[in-house]
Design an enzyme around this catalytic site. Structure first.
Site, mmCIF file in Angstrom:
data_model
loop_
_atom_site.group_PDB
_atom_site.id
_atom_site.type_symbol
_atom_site.label_atom_id
_atom_site.label_comp_id
_atom_site.label_asym_id
_atom_site.label_seq_id
_atom_site.Cartn_x
_atom_site.Cartn_y
_atom_site.Cartn_z
ATOM 1 C CE1 TYR A 153 29.074 30.715 45.675
ATOM 2 C CE2 TYR A 153 27.792 32.608 44.952
ATOM 3 C CZ TYR A 153 28.389 31.387 44.688
ATOM 4 O OH TYR A 153 28.307 30.844 43.429
ATOM 5 C CG HIS A 213 34.506 41.187 46.196
ATOM 6 N ND1 HIS A 213 33.886 40.490 47.205
ATOM 7 C CD2 HIS A 213 33.717 42.257 45.946
ATOM 8 C CE1 HIS A 213 32.772 41.105 47.556
ATOM 9 N NE2 HIS A 213 32.642 42.180 46.807
#
Length: 274
Positions: free
Chosen positions: A60, A63
């Protein structure tokens, strides 16, 4: 923020009617917002075991949502002000755009009309490429999925959902499908229609969506007037992110007046469309 993340941010990145209904149930309960009353939500007590630890941080990571540059606009006229490298407006430099005359409303408007990046391969922001994977995380996607009770892809083509170009690139790098690491592998998966990330990350998200509430005593155990006061509970339940923005930046009303979810792309002023 927990409520806003549950019923606003999540439905914006996972645009699927079943998911959107599920997230509202996650916060309001099965009977829904209206029948639950304005200040109540179902709680079942604190669950200290409600966490997914390393599984969560292994996949998770969002970016690619962050662009390498941010275009800044005037929120009153829509005109372009400047485009700055994202790395130059982070942390201690976050205030730098305001030195050139930008207002808080300008900053929010700019973020609202700048689309986030796609969570996929070959889309990692350049200024974050030096980040390393923390020690202790799961390494390969195949093992990770098996531990979740999911099937592991047998071929690179299966992993990529038939994307031949990406499958060949991954095979050239890894050679063996069992060696594809978790992050790259999860970003290589085909997307469920309307979803902003792949199935592996979604499975972890489904677990964490409830666990983050169950394991926080302020939501699972102390959601009451003694802790929040009656006014505080009502404030949380009646307030959305749009309310927060307009409370601090009332001049954004003309931009947001037709916006149902501020985490979806905002309508652009005419001069911002060029």
């Amino acid at each position: 923020m927990a409520k806003i993340h549950t019923v606003e941010w999540t439905p914006a990145i996972l645009v699927h009617p079943t998911l959107q209904t599920g997230m509202r149930i996650n916060w309001w309960g099965a009977v829904g917002e209206k029948l639950n009353g304005i200040v109540s939500r179902p709680t079942k007590g604190l669950d200290h075991q409600a966490h997914s630890g390393l599984r969560f941080v292994s996949v998770y990571r969002m970016h690619p949502l962050i662009p390498d540059t941010i275009a800044l606009f005037d929120s009153s006229t829509g005109t372009h002000h400047s485009t700055l490298p994202t790395k130059d407006v982070l942390f201690t430099q976050a205030h730098s755009p305001f030195r050139s005359g930008l207002t808080l409303s300008d900053a929010f408007y700019s973020l609202g009309i700048n689309y986030a990046g796609a969570i996929t391969t070959n889309n990692y922001p350049d200024f974050l490429r030096s980040l390393r994977t923390p020690d202790g995380q799961f390494r390969d996607l195949a093992t990770f999925r098996r531990l979740l009770g999911m099937s592991a892809p047998a071929t690179f083509a299966e992993l990529t959902g038939g994307n031949g170009t990406l499958a060949r690139e991954l095979e050239e790098v890894y050679g063996d499908i069992e060696l594809v690491d978790v992050l790259v592998g999860s970003h290589s998966e085909p997307l469920i229609p309307g979803f902003g990330f792949g199935d592996t990350a979604f499975r972890i998200f489904v677990v964490m969506a409830s666990n983050r509430l169950k394991s926080d005593r302020f939501f699972a155990q102390a959601w009451n007037e003694e802790t929040y006061t009656a006014e505080g509970l009502a404030w949380v339940q009646r307030t959305g992110m749009k309310d927060v923005l307009l409370r601090h930046c009332p001049d954004l009303h003309r931009v947001l007046r037709h916006c149902d979810n501020v985490f979806a792309p905002w309508a652009k002023l005419p001069r911002s469309r060029a």
